[in-house]
Design an enzyme around this catalytic site. Structure first.
Site, PDB file in Angstrom:
ATOM      1  N   HIS B 276       2.631 -13.248  -8.287  1.00  0.00           N
ATOM      2  CA  HIS B 276       3.870 -13.243  -9.232  1.00  0.00           C
ATOM      3  C   HIS B 276       4.995 -14.183  -8.756  1.00  0.00           C
ATOM      4  O   HIS B 276       5.126 -14.130  -7.478  1.00  0.00           O
ATOM      5  CB  HIS B 276       4.554 -11.979  -9.694  1.00  0.00           C
ATOM      6  CG  HIS B 276       5.156 -11.331  -8.657  1.00  0.00           C
ATOM      7  ND1 HIS B 276       6.260 -11.360  -8.330  1.00  0.00           N
ATOM      8  CD2 HIS B 276       4.482 -10.096  -7.572  1.00  0.00           C
ATOM      9  CE1 HIS B 276       6.560 -10.572  -7.355  1.00  0.00           C
ATOM     10  NE2 HIS B 276       5.702  -9.521  -6.893  1.00  0.00           N
ATOM     11  N   ASP B 288       6.779 -11.500  -0.825  1.00  0.00           N
ATOM     12  CA  ASP B 288       6.804 -10.892  -2.311  1.00  0.00           C
ATOM     13  C   ASP B 288       7.440 -11.860  -3.129  1.00  0.00           C
ATOM     14  O   ASP B 288       8.510 -11.733  -3.604  1.00  0.00           O
ATOM     15  CB  ASP B 288       7.557  -9.464  -2.029  1.00  0.00           C
ATOM     16  CG  ASP B 288       7.438  -8.734  -3.424  1.00  0.00           C
ATOM     17  OD1 ASP B 288       6.602  -8.954  -4.317  1.00  0.00           O
ATOM     18  OD2 ASP B 288       8.056  -7.755  -3.498  1.00  0.00           O
ATOM     19  N   GLU B 322       7.051  -9.736 -12.816  1.00  0.00           N
ATOM     20  CA  GLU B 322       6.249  -8.376 -11.981  1.00  0.00           C
ATOM     21  C   GLU B 322       7.658  -7.440 -11.515  1.00  0.00           C
ATOM     22  O   GLU B 322       7.519  -6.260 -11.653  1.00  0.00           O
ATOM     23  CB  GLU B 322       5.568  -8.695 -10.994  1.00  0.00           C
ATOM     24  CG  GLU B 322       4.711  -7.586 -10.276  1.00  0.00           C
ATOM     25  CD  GLU B 322       5.280  -6.719  -9.531  1.00  0.00           C
ATOM     26  OE1 GLU B 322       4.820  -5.430  -8.988  1.00  0.00           O
ATOM     27  OE2 GLU B 322       6.307  -7.138  -8.561  1.00  0.00           O
ATOM     28  N   GLU B 323       8.608  -8.010 -10.978  1.00  0.00           N
ATOM     29  CA  GLU B 323       9.673  -7.131 -10.138  1.00  0.00           C
ATOM     30  C   GLU B 323      10.407  -6.067 -11.243  1.00  0.00           C
ATOM     31  O   GLU B 323      10.711  -4.692 -10.853  1.00  0.00           O
ATOM     32  CB  GLU B 323      10.756  -8.006  -9.476  1.00  0.00           C
ATOM     33  CG  GLU B 323      10.161  -8.574  -8.549  1.00  0.00           C
ATOM     34  CD  GLU B 323       9.369  -7.704  -7.505  1.00  0.00           C
ATOM     35  OE1 GLU B 323       9.585  -6.525  -7.214  1.00  0.00           O
ATOM     36  OE2 GLU B 323       8.920  -8.131  -6.371  1.00  0.00           O
ATOM     37  N   ASP B 350      -0.491  -9.419  -3.928  1.00  0.00           N
ATOM     38  CA  ASP B 350       1.017  -8.923  -3.844  1.00  0.00           C
ATOM     39  C   ASP B 350       1.139  -8.176  -2.930  1.00  0.00           C
ATOM     40  O   ASP B 350       2.102  -7.099  -2.963  1.00  0.00           O
ATOM     41  CB  ASP B 350       1.294  -8.598  -5.475  1.00  0.00           C
ATOM     42  CG  ASP B 350       2.814  -8.314  -5.637  1.00  0.00           C
ATOM     43  OD1 ASP B 350       3.563  -8.659  -4.781  1.00  0.00           O
ATOM     44  OD2 ASP B 350       3.098  -7.691  -6.584  1.00  0.00           O
ATOM     45  N   HIS B 420      11.872  -6.824  -0.625  1.00  0.00           N
ATOM     46  CA  HIS B 420      13.200  -6.609  -1.282  1.00  0.00           C
ATOM     47  C   HIS B 420      14.303  -6.703  -0.869  1.00  0.00           C
ATOM     48  O   HIS B 420      15.411  -6.360  -1.297  1.00  0.00           O
ATOM     49  CB  HIS B 420      13.106  -5.420  -2.327  1.00  0.00           C
ATOM     50  CG  HIS B 420      11.842  -5.209  -3.247  1.00  0.00           C
ATOM     51  ND1 HIS B 420      11.798  -4.077  -4.075  1.00  0.00           N
ATOM     52  CD2 HIS B 420      10.974  -6.109  -3.482  1.00  0.00           C
ATOM     53  CE1 HIS B 420      10.670  -4.316  -4.803  1.00  0.00           C
ATOM     54  NE2 HIS B 420      10.183  -5.337  -4.565  1.00  0.00           N
TER      55      HIS B 420
END
Lengths: 453, 453
Positions: B276, B288, B322-323, B350, B420
């Site tokens: 993503h 990520d 995606e997030e 991912d 994140h």
């Protein structure tokens, strides 16, 4: 019918055995992942003790620190073994540049351990770049005499296990100076044996072959090696200058540091788990091999913490002088022989504190077969690769007395990014990866202790 | 006798097949490890494009960059799919402190994606610390009303696979605000779902349950969570203050980016490899999921570079959002259905650009059995874990049409150190580990293409 019953009983007891083993191995991992101490010990070893080349103040401090640390853990016995070690010092920082026309381009180099110094003025000469000893020999004395030989064969990136790639590149560092010196070269510059392109020179040991002229030799960073190679294509008669100030002093007094938990049933059967306490002088020696040292102490701590009472004597050994002499490993095996000690197995961690993959095993076929029966106990912990690969340099000398050797085998992808270079520091070690290594070693020690080998 | 001859012929041809496969897989790894481009593409995506939360300028730039990148690779077709995405913005940096007596201790927080802002003045209240929703519910409205709920359950360190530990802690982040709001709380602070003790808050998505009051919620760094917990033990009536300025804007226009190589025999059978393109706003989104994006493009590049002509159509897909919405993945599957496309398999990366361990597989038992026959081709590359584990969020919606899903499974130890958080940056990606992931994905795509599924 009786036979069948016996077989079923045996199978049943072996199943129960396996269940008990898997419970204890799970406890080992839980304890290490929850209360692991190795990372903080490593922080101290890297940040408070620092570099610890044999003979240095750092090496002395490391002996004291790990001795006290093991005493604090309450191991049954903690003791030192005297070891005389080589004492090479780098002296003042090296200087090097590429000289093209009027341009001087500074490049990072590091004298190789064991090398002589240049003269105080340094050495400057034209450069012969080669990728192999074969190629150098084919050039012959006429072309090499008076030059600086530049060994520029990179590690083979296609090898999945980077230790294989290291193995086929490191001869340039170990023997390059003698190969070049024998043909009349005045110096040898070696491409850092590294997996990355960066500005760190990676040092390491070299030795002069018997009868070969002593010429100064240094590692150059991979970026600078590429630059030098490019410049040579444009200007084949450019010169390279370097100055280094290293020196070999008389042998120094040092020690292996040993901590042990006494076996309850077979105290005379010893199982070693170890790493080497010395490091190169340019780095904190976090992966090489602070990791192996703290993991070894952690193995004993964890076994105690979960209340496991070993049948055999388990020893954590901090070997001195793996990097430039192996004197500690040799001395340990000599003393074992002298004292009639029976070492049934030895596990070494000297491949970095990375995620576990398995163990290399050196032993007889029947011993290896026995170890294979433990595979399913280890597979849940991603220890899939049990068997291929060697033991470890420090425990190597024990092999002649029939000790089975285990080399702890973590993932190898990042090891040579930092090996023998200033970035082999604490920040590049991951706590969980380190802890998982300790737990993996404790698991194999547990199985060796319980079942013998 | 005829049968025997036939069997021998079949066995012989299958052996020859396997030999050919292992040669091609070796070529894939050699090409990737020698000429891998993914790392430099990732550098660009991290350093020149930067954070790329859905609806942001960064996300727009990332669409343009990957589209142009795939065009430059000379893929047969590169195209965009329109996707409407949620558009949440953080606004001005958050502020937070622990207020004990006259002391104000600043602590690092990050609003959770989807949260509302506090009032302009911020919110300050006493704190209720809990480890579970159960515990919170038992406290009941009386004790929770008017307070800030502090969810402080750490990831379980004993889980070997950190994704499992994440799975059992992340509900605090996703649903904590509604659980707290339903009992009258005025805010919810969530311990960062992270494997390390440090000062980075780890953001991530949350959503308000239908009918639950909307209260502001933020992640707090693990160090600050420990500090807050300690302070609460000393001073149970301390207050916590935070102010955040986030906002949900109207949905924005965005895109999935798709590049494909047309199949030579079965062009209508499509195999997807993807990651993503969006990331959180605080980080470069290196692991990520910049890693998964560049690996997917690299798979197509490598197959072209070694001269492999796929029978089936291979698509690299950069999914958007995606997030905080999964709109790209849903849209991709919707369009596939609408256009009557037959997707036989989809591979997603991912889980970070770390050393390969295997693939999770979602499919029918017969399909899983077929994949097991490839195990020995993959084992030399340390891909030992083929089967357990899921596919991937973005490819998930394809499952309802019978597409077999593969989740690329790298080593998980370091992923949640950076997930994140602002340290999910390019510097924390290792080139060889990233390249090995690309090669592993290319190997499975090759087998899927050659043998179907």
């Amino acid at each position: 019918m009786k036979k069948l019953v016996l077989l079923l009983l045996l199978a049943g007891s072996s199943l129960a055995q396996t269940r008990e083993d898997s419970v204890i191995i799970r406890k080992i991992y839980n304890e290490t992942l929850t209360n692991g101490q190795g990372y903080e010990w490593l922080r101290y070893l890297c940040k408070q003790v620092g570099p610890r080349l044999s003979g240095s103040e750092g090496a002395k401090k490391a002996v004291v620190y790990t001795q006290q640390l093991m005493q604090k853990q309450g191991f049954d016995r903690v003791f030192l073994q005297d070891v005389k070690v080589p004492h090479w010092v780098r002296g003042k920082k090296e200087e090097a540049y590429i000289h093209v026309g009027k341009q001087k381009i500074s490049v990072p180099i590091a004298a190789l351990g064991g090398s002589i110094a240049t003269s105080a003025k340094g050495v400057e000469a034209e450069v012969i770049e080669v990728k192999s000893f074969q190629q150098l020999r084919e050039l012959g004395k006429e072309k090499v005499k008076g030059k600086i030989v530049f060994f520029n064969r990179p590690m083979d990136p296609t090898k999945l296990n980077t230790f294989e790639a290291y193995g086929s590149a490191v001869e340039q560092r170990a023997n390059g100076a003698s190969e070049a010196g024998n043909l009349g070269a005045v110096g040898a510059i070696v491409r850092s044996v590294s997996t990355v392109q960066d500005d760190f020179p990676h040092t390491g040991s070299m030795r002069y072959a018997t009868g070969a002229p002593l010429i100064p030799t240094a590692a150059i960073s991979t970026n600078a090696a590429n630059l030098l190679s490019d410049k040579l294509k444009e200007s084949p008669t450019l010169t390279f200058y370097f100055r280094q100030n290293c020196e070999t002093l008389p042998d120094a007094d040092s020690h292996n540091v040993v901590g042990e938990i006494k076996g309850s049933e077979f105290p005379d059967e010893i199982i070693v788990v170890g790493g080497h306490l010395d490091s190169w002088d340019l780095a904190e020696g976090a992966h090489d091999d602070g990791a192996g040292c703290v993991q070894s102490i952690e193995v004993l701590r964890v076994l105690k913490a979960i209340g496991y009472k070993p049948k055999r004597t388990i020893r954590a050994v901090m070997f001195m002088n793996e990097e430039n002499g192996l004197r500690g490993g040799v001395k340990y095996a000599d003393l074992a022989k002298q004292n009639n000690e029976k070492h049934i197995a030895a596990v070494e961690s000297d491949n970095g504190g990375f995620t576990p993959k398995g163990f290399g095993v050196v032993g007889r076929p029947d011993q290896k077969a026995k170890i294979q029966t433990w595979k399913e106990l280890l597979a849940p912990y991603s220890l899939h690769e049990i068997g291929p690969g060697g033991g470890g340099a420090d425990i190597g000398p024990l092999a002649q007395s029939g000790t089975v050797l285990f080399g702890y085998k973590p993932d190898s992808q990042r090891y040579f990014d930092v090996h023998h270079a200033p970035n082999d520091n604490f920040e590049n070690v991951n706590k969980r990866e380190l802890d998982l290594g300790s737990a993996s070693m404790a698991a194999i020690i547990y199985l060796l202790d319980k079942y013998g080998i």
